[in-house]
Design a protein around this motif. Structure first.
Motif, PDB file in Angstrom:
ATOM      1  N   SER A  12       0.862  -1.190   0.000  1.00 37.63           N
ATOM      2  CA  SER A  12       0.000   0.000   0.000  1.00 37.63           C
ATOM      3  C   SER A  12       0.893   1.233   0.000  1.00 37.63           C
ATOM      4  CB  SER A  12      -0.917   0.006   1.221  1.00 37.63           C
ATOM      5  OG  SER A  12      -1.818  -1.081   1.144  1.00 37.63           O
ATOM      6  N   VAL A  13       0.638   2.125  -0.959  1.00 28.00           N
ATOM      7  CA  VAL A  13       1.442   3.333  -1.135  1.00 28.00           C
ATOM      8  C   VAL A  13       0.573   4.544  -0.835  1.00 28.00           C
ATOM      9  CG1 VAL A  13       2.857   4.681  -2.733  1.00 28.00           C
ATOM     10  CG2 VAL A  13       2.760   2.182  -2.963  1.00 28.00           C
ATOM     11  N   VAL A  14       1.075   5.428   0.056  1.00 30.39           N
ATOM     12  CA  VAL A  14       0.343   6.634   0.444  1.00 30.39           C
ATOM     13  C   VAL A  14       1.162   7.849   0.037  1.00 30.39           C
ATOM     14  CG1 VAL A  14      -0.738   7.915   2.330  1.00 30.39           C
ATOM     15  CG2 VAL A  14      -0.572   5.410   2.455  1.00 30.39           C
ATOM     16  N   ASN A  15       0.566   8.699  -0.796  1.00 30.85           N
ATOM     17  CA  ASN A  15       1.236   9.916  -1.240  1.00 30.85           C
ATOM     18  C   ASN A  15       0.179  10.875  -1.755  1.00 30.85           C
ATOM     19  OD1 ASN A  15       2.988  11.769  -2.950  1.00 30.85           O
ATOM     20  ND2 ASN A  15       4.522  10.364  -2.147  1.00 30.85           N
ATOM     21  N   ASP A  16       0.432  12.177  -1.619  1.00 32.19           N
ATOM     22  CA  ASP A  16      -0.531  13.154  -2.127  1.00 32.19           C
ATOM     23  C   ASP A  16      -0.179  13.632  -3.533  1.00 32.19           C
ATOM     24  OD1 ASP A  16       1.692  14.532  -1.295  1.00 32.19           O
ATOM     25  OD2 ASP A  16       0.591  16.153  -0.337  1.00 32.19           O
ATOM     26  N   ASN A  17       0.866  13.062  -4.122  1.00 27.79           N
ATOM     27  CA  ASN A  17       1.286  13.439  -5.462  1.00 27.79           C
ATOM     28  C   ASN A  17       0.900  12.327  -6.438  1.00 27.79           C
ATOM     29  OD1 ASN A  17       2.803  13.717  -7.864  1.00 27.79           O
ATOM     30  ND2 ASN A  17       4.402  14.862  -6.800  1.00 27.79           N
TER      31      ASN A  17
END
Length: 135
Positions: A10-15
């Motif tokens: 799971s990858v969390v990023n706002d970009n």
């Protein structure tokens, strides 16, 4: 995780560009099952529901901070033992928080900018080599 299952990341990023890059690096063809989360709206409960074998969290998110999300993930019994890769271009903050990261446990740092090989080697070390797909 059985041999026939692909490791879940799971990858969390706002970009959105970063999410697209991570998906391209780790996607199904590389043998991983990747779930992408827009950082500013992500909760620990959502991450837990994705049943990850590995979390990749950017530390500077819009809304909830990546630090908060790491702490919340560690407090969630379903995520407490899941390895976490924290990403940041803020090397100074990473160095300031080095002791805190050690206390939290099973946290690994990936400084931006990073190369594709750095990501894949770290992921393989933490969750094992992805199953090579055939046919």
């Amino acid at each position: 995780m059985t041999d026939s299952e692909r490791p879940r990341i799971s990858v969390v990023n706002d970009n959105p560009d970063f999410l697209e890059l991570m998906s391209a690096i780790l996607d199904e063809d590389a043998g991983y099952e990747v779930s992408l989360f827009a950082g500013e709206r992500t909760t620990a409960a959502e991450l837990a529901a994705s049943a990850p074998d590995l979390l990749i969290i950017d530390l500077l998110l819009g809304g909830v901070s990546g630090w908060e999300l790491v702490v919340l993930a560690r407090a969630d019994q379903r995520l407490a033992d899941v390895p976490v890769i924290v990403c940041s271009a803020d090397v100074a903050e990473l160095r300031e928080r080095a002791e805190e990261l050690k206390r939290i446990g099973n946290i690994h740092v990936l400084e931006k900018p990073f190369g594709v090989d750095q990501v894949t080697e770290l992921v393989e070390r933490l969750v094992g080599r992805a199953v090579t797909r055939t046919g």
